[in-house]
Scaffold this motif. Sequence first.
Motif, short mmCIF file in Angstrom:
data_model
loop_
_atom_site.label_atom_id
_atom_site.label_comp_id
_atom_site.label_asym_id
_atom_site.label_seq_id
_atom_site.Cartn_x
_atom_site.Cartn_y
_atom_site.Cartn_z
N UNK A 15 41.89 21.89 36.54
CA UNK A 15 40.94 23.33 36.64
C UNK A 15 40.37 23.25 35.20
N UNK A 16 39.15 23.60 35.13
CA UNK A 16 38.72 23.81 33.71
C UNK A 16 39.08 25.08 33.11
N UNK A 17 39.61 26.02 33.52
CA UNK A 17 40.24 27.25 33.17
C UNK A 17 41.51 27.22 32.72
N UNK A 23 45.45 24.50 41.85
CA UNK A 23 46.39 25.18 42.79
C UNK A 23 45.44 26.05 43.74
N UNK A 24 45.43 25.98 44.97
CA UNK A 24 44.15 26.64 45.84
C UNK A 24 42.84 26.52 45.32
N UNK A 36 41.80 29.25 42.51
CA UNK A 36 41.48 30.50 43.16
C UNK A 36 42.04 31.59 42.14
N UNK A 37 43.18 31.73 41.81
CA UNK A 37 43.64 32.59 40.75
C UNK A 37 43.04 32.77 39.56
N UNK A 41 40.81 35.86 38.25
CA UNK A 41 41.52 36.59 36.65
C UNK A 41 40.25 36.52 35.62
N UNK A 42 39.43 35.33 35.68
CA UNK A 42 38.30 35.19 35.07
C UNK A 42 37.24 36.26 35.22
N UNK A 43 36.90 36.51 36.31
CA UNK A 43 35.71 37.61 36.64
C UNK A 43 36.43 39.02 36.50
#
Length: 546
Positions: A15-17, A23-24, A36-37, A41-43
Amino acid sequence: MAAANYLRSEDQFLCSICLDVFTDPVCTSCGHNFCKNCINEHWNTSDRYLCPMCKKVFNTRPELHVNTFISEMVVQFRQSAQQKTSSSSEQQVSIPGEVPCDVCTGTKLKALKSCLVCLASYCETHLEPHLTMSGLKRHQLIDPVENLEDRMCTKHDKPLELFCKTDQTCVCMLCLVLDHKTHEFVPLKEEYEGKKAELGKTEAEIQQMIQKRRLKIQEIKHSVDLSEENADREIAEGVQVFTALKESVKIGQANLINTIKEKQKTTAKQAEAFIKELEQEISELTKRRAEVEQLSRSEDQLHLLQSVQSLKAAPPTKDWTEVSVRTASYKGTVVKAVAQLEETLSKEMKKLLEAELKRVQQYSVDVTLDPDTAHPDLILSDDGKQVSLGDVRKNLPNNPERFSKCACFLGKQSFSSGRFYFEVQVKGKTNWYFGVARESINRKGVIRLSPLNGYRTICLKNGNEYKALHVPPVSLSLESRPQKVGVFVDYEEGLVSFYDVDAAALIYSFTGCCFTEKLFPFFCPGVNDGGKNSAPLIISPVNQAE
């Protein structure tokens, strides 16, 4: 199958974040995957819903669903990684970088534990006495490490079990009572956990820095892609224009040659008709001359007198005295052809300027007047869009931002990067000044508008004198009187351009500017000029309609 031979790398499932395995995993409409989380959280912490990878903006928060395909791929990847870990743990032979068993002879097996009392490391077989014999069970076992001597106090030959916070060093129990009596101590494990927590925090900070830089790389790549698209578009438009110009030159040249040749052909045709007619008369005259010559040679008097009477009358001839063929004049032919080409070029330039104006209008910003900077003689509208020179000076505080000597003011908005554009209506005015100014301009003395003093402006004086206030000022020759002027700034490019909006014509450009401060829109409505210049300067909305 081809899929069976596909080599999966960890980078494909990161995941790039969070920079960890998905995960999901969910997928945005622009095709990028995130945990997904992580994306939620970013938004949750952002005022806009945009993709962290490509910066695409979503008008509403997208509904996210787990990407089952990617999720299954992640599960397979995790299982594959676990199988590799399991298979590697079955390998008991010590390899370079691993701690070998100190008891093994011949092939050294991998050590499972190290004893701080025996100062030795043991494989699974040789470790058994420490797990079963009562005397050895009391020995302190740790995960296998090399150089066990370094874990013993060199002074007291005891294990290093404490951490002296005063001296910031590891010590043994005897050091506590003998050499560090008054110092502050904590168990080695407690200091270890504290330092580990600090390292975890540092690692998280570093990971966040890496994430930001990866996102910045994506942002830079996206900018390069946009720049390449813009370059391709400009090249295509340029090729189209120059192709049209070359075709116009080719047609103009062909028309010029044809015109000259037609004139020459007409002249030659006229000359040919004259020559044919002259040759006909010469032929007739030659025959008559032969008859006269033959008769004149006769010695027979009677015959001559009788023949003269019967001699044919002279054929009719033209008086050629005034007849001539005028040399064809080609004067002005080339000039006319070039003038037509110039007209075609002017039309193409008009199209280009219209397209350029539409492009810069895409960077329009909402500019309002800043009353805290306005000279006390100025009258500002309630919406901050209009200004004119009043007759009565208002009693206003002389704050540092306010112009005190000249009737000028700035916009509220400032810009320190990127591009921006705004339009000013000057209809009915005989005098005005505006453009942009840097933040540090002098506002309390006499204002001298020039780039040396932080201004990039143009002006109208005496109703018909347009100037760009450069060093020295540049007089501008305009085909029409602008009613609305657009101002475009490219901060990084160092460009400030002024446009006649209605005529879609470029008035003037300041190029090669080096901006290092904030830039503000700058305005001056000019003197009243006996009421002739009473019309206000108006910041007008930008019409971007096609």
